[in-house]
Motif scaffolding. Structure first.
Motif, PDB file in Angstrom:
ATOM      1  N   GLY A  72       0.785  -1.273   0.131  1.00 50.18           N
ATOM      2  CA  GLY A  72      -0.039  -0.078  -0.038  1.00 50.18           C
ATOM      3  C   GLY A  72       0.899   1.339  -0.032  1.00 50.18           C
ATOM      4  N   GLY A  73      -0.043   2.392   0.267  1.00 43.41           N
ATOM      5  CA  GLY A  73       0.742   3.478   0.210  1.00 43.41           C
ATOM      6  C   GLY A  73       1.126   4.203   1.717  1.00 43.41           C
ATOM      7  N   TYR A  74       2.552   4.431   1.962  1.00 39.94           N
ATOM      8  CA  TYR A  74       2.824   5.038   3.233  1.00 39.94           C
ATOM      9  C   TYR A  74       3.632   6.293   2.934  1.00 39.94           C
ATOM     10  N   ARG A  75       4.512   6.440   3.764  1.00 41.90           N
ATOM     11  CA  ARG A  75       5.394   7.676   3.830  1.00 41.90           C
ATOM     12  C   ARG A  75       6.655   7.349   4.574  1.00 41.90           C
ATOM     13  N   ILE A  76       7.786   7.786   4.358  1.00 44.13           N
ATOM     14  CA  ILE A  76       8.976   7.597   5.149  1.00 44.13           C
ATOM     15  C   ILE A  76       8.916   8.616   6.206  1.00 44.13           C
ATOM     16  N   ASP A  77       8.648   8.125   7.382  1.00 47.68           N
ATOM     17  CA  ASP A  77       8.369   8.965   8.726  1.00 47.68           C
ATOM     18  C   ASP A  77       9.416   9.204   9.808  1.00 47.68           C
ATOM     19  N   ARG A  78      10.662   8.550   9.473  1.00 52.12           N
ATOM     20  CA  ARG A  78      11.721   8.740  10.432  1.00 52.12           C
ATOM     21  C   ARG A  78      12.901   8.254   9.665  1.00 52.12           C
ATOM     22  N   ARG A  79      14.193   8.911  10.392  1.00 51.89           N
ATOM     23  CA  ARG A  79      15.498   8.489   9.855  1.00 51.89           C
ATOM     24  C   ARG A  79      16.548   8.111  11.384  1.00 51.89           C
ATOM     25  N   ASN A  80      16.994   6.669  10.953  1.00 53.14           N
ATOM     26  CA  ASN A  80      17.735   6.328  12.125  1.00 53.14           C
ATOM     27  C   ASN A  80      19.212   6.072  11.519  1.00 53.14           C
ATOM     28  N   PRO A  81      20.177   7.012  12.020  1.00 55.81           N
ATOM     29  CA  PRO A  81      21.635   6.802  11.554  1.00 55.81           C
ATOM     30  C   PRO A  81      22.269   5.797  12.282  1.00 55.81           C
ATOM     31  N   ASN A  82      21.853   5.384  13.548  1.00 52.97           N
ATOM     32  CA  ASN A  82      22.304   4.573  14.642  1.00 52.97           C
ATOM     33  C   ASN A  82      21.697   3.238  14.346  1.00 52.97           C
ATOM     34  N   SER A  83      21.129   2.717  13.307  1.00 55.52           N
ATOM     35  CA  SER A  83      20.315   1.499  13.180  1.00 55.52           C
ATOM     36  C   SER A  83      21.334   0.021  13.199  1.00 55.52           C
ATOM     37  N   PHE A  85      21.186  -2.332  11.712  1.00 56.78           N
ATOM     38  CA  PHE A  85      21.067  -2.565  10.279  1.00 56.78           C
ATOM     39  C   PHE A  85      21.760  -1.554   9.426  1.00 56.78           C
ATOM     40  N   HIS A  86      22.855  -0.943  10.106  1.00 55.92           N
ATOM     41  CA  HIS A  86      23.523   0.137   9.157  1.00 55.92           C
ATOM     42  C   HIS A  86      23.133   1.609   9.532  1.00 55.92           C
ATOM     43  N   LEU A  87      21.952   1.854   8.545  1.00 60.81           N
ATOM     44  CA  LEU A  87      21.207   2.988   8.406  1.00 60.81           C
ATOM     45  C   LEU A  87      19.749   2.586   8.191  1.00 60.81           C
ATOM     46  N   SER A  88      18.779   3.099   8.650  1.00 58.54           N
ATOM     47  CA  SER A  88      17.399   2.760   8.303  1.00 58.54           C
ATOM     48  C   SER A  88      16.599   4.092   8.009  1.00 58.54           C
ATOM     49  N   LEU A  89      15.489   3.874   7.199  1.00 63.56           N
ATOM     50  CA  LEU A  89      14.373   4.879   6.971  1.00 63.56           C
ATOM     51  C   LEU A  89      13.166   4.118   7.256  1.00 63.56           C
ATOM     52  N   GLY A  90      12.385   4.803   8.321  1.00 63.52           N
ATOM     53  CA  GLY A  90      11.155   4.232   8.826  1.00 63.52           C
ATOM     54  C   GLY A  90      10.078   4.484   8.083  1.00 63.52           C
ATOM     55  N   ILE A  91       9.289   3.422   7.944  1.00 65.96           N
ATOM     56  CA  ILE A  91       7.905   3.625   6.887  1.00 65.96           C
ATOM     57  C   ILE A  91       6.546   3.838   7.833  1.00 65.96           C
ATOM     58  N   SER A  92       5.812   4.371   7.651  1.00 66.82           N
ATOM     59  CA  SER A  92       4.540   4.797   8.457  1.00 66.82           C
ATOM     60  C   SER A  92       3.560   3.756   8.486  1.00 66.82           C
ATOM     61  N   TYR A  93       4.221   2.509   8.519  1.00 66.29           N
ATOM     62  CA  TYR A  93       3.090   1.462   8.716  1.00 66.29           C
ATOM     63  C   TYR A  93       3.037   1.202  10.117  1.00 66.29           C
ATOM     64  N   PRO A  94       2.145   0.885  10.896  1.00 66.39           N
ATOM     65  CA  PRO A  94       0.622   0.806  10.561  1.00 66.39           C
ATOM     66  C   PRO A  94      -0.078   2.085   9.986  1.00 66.39           C
ATOM     67  N   ASP A  95      -0.999   2.239   9.231  1.00 66.08           N
ATOM     68  CA  ASP A  95      -1.987   3.407   8.783  1.00 66.08           C
ATOM     69  C   ASP A  95      -3.059   3.039   9.484  1.00 66.08           C
ATOM     70  N   ALA A  96      -4.041   3.977   9.330  1.00 67.98           N
ATOM     71  CA  ALA A  96      -5.442   3.883  10.086  1.00 67.98           C
ATOM     72  C   ALA A  96      -6.008   2.450   9.669  1.00 67.98           C
ATOM     73  N   ASN A  97      -6.011   2.282   8.252  1.00 64.59           N
ATOM     74  CA  ASN A  97      -6.720   1.019   7.898  1.00 64.59           C
ATOM     75  C   ASN A  97      -6.116  -0.280   8.624  1.00 64.59           C
ATOM     76  N   ASP A  98      -4.725  -0.182   8.566  1.00 70.23           N
ATOM     77  CA  ASP A  98      -4.103  -1.349   9.223  1.00 70.23           C
ATOM     78  C   ASP A  98      -4.462  -1.611  10.763  1.00 70.23           C
ATOM     79  N   LEU A  99      -4.497  -0.398  11.238  1.00 69.76           N
ATOM     80  CA  LEU A  99      -4.942  -0.404  12.659  1.00 69.76           C
ATOM     81  C   LEU A  99      -6.328  -0.928  12.794  1.00 69.76           C
TER      82      LEU A  99
END
Length: 157
Positions: A72-83, A85-99
Motif C-alpha cells: 500500500g501507500g505510506y510515507r517515510i516517517d523517520r530516519r535512524n543513523p544508528n540502526s 542494520f547500518h542505516l534505516s528509514l522508517g515506513i509509516s506502517y501501520p496506518d489507520a486502515n491497518d490499525l
C-alpha cells in the motif's frame, strides 16, 4: 541501474556520510514480486535496487510477527543513523486502515517497518527480514542520502 540523463552527485567514504546533490526523490516504489525498489523523481527513474523482504513475502502485513512486508501507500516517517542494520528509514506502517483491520481481528498490527542495510553478521539469506525492505549497506548509504522524511512510498505485491 541509472535511467535517463539526470545528473547525480555522490561523495563519501567510510568516515564521511554520503552526500546526494541530484534530483529530488518524490516517490519510492517497491515491487515485491520482482524484489526491486525504485527511487523516482516524478515519473523519471533515478535509481533501482534489488531488495530482500520479510521472510514470508506473499501478501500484506496484517499482524506482528507474520514476516510480511506491508503493501500500500505510506510515507517515510523517520530516519535512524544508528540502526543496528547500518542505516534505516522508517515506513509509516501501520496506518489507520491497518490499525482498524488489526483491531477488528483482535491482533497487534506490528510496526517498526524500515528500509535498511544489513546487520554485521548477515549471511545472505534471501527474504530474511521481519517485514522490512533490505538493501546492501553501500546501497543504503545512497538511499539514506537521497530520500527525505515525508517521501511517499508505494509497496506493490
Amino acid at each position: 541501474m541509472i535511467a535517463g540523463s539526470a545528473a547525480f552527485g555522490f561523495a563519501g567514504c567510510a568516515s564521511q556520510p554520503t552526500v546526494y546533490s541530484g534530483p529530488e526523490v518524490t516517490r519510492i516504489q517497491v515491487l515485491k514480486e520482482r524484489r526491486e525498489m525504485q527511487l523516482l523523481n516524478n515519473r523519471t527513474l533515478l535509481k533501482s535496487y534489488k531488495i530482500d523482504l520479510g521472510f514470508d513475502p506473499i501478501g500484506h502485513k496484517t499482524q506482528e510477527g507474520d514476516g510480511r512486508t506491508p503493501e500500500g501507500g505510506y510515507r517515510i516517517d523517520r530516519r535512524n543513523p544508528n540502526s543496528r542494520f547500518h542505516l534505516s528509514l522508517g515506513i509509516s506502517y501501520p496506518d489507520a486502515n491497518d490499525l482498524a483491520y488489526a483491531k477488528a481481528n483482535g491482533v497487534d498490527p506490528g510496526g517498526d517497518i524500515f528500509i535498511h542495510g544489513t546487520p554485521q553478521k548477515w549471511v545472505g539469506t534471501p527474504d530474511w527480514t521481519w517485514g522490512c525492505i533490505a538493501v546492501t549497506n553501500e546501497e543504503m548509504e545512497e538511499v539514506y542520502a537521497m530520500v527525505d522524511t515525508g517521501t511517499l512510498i508505494y509497496i506493490y505485491a
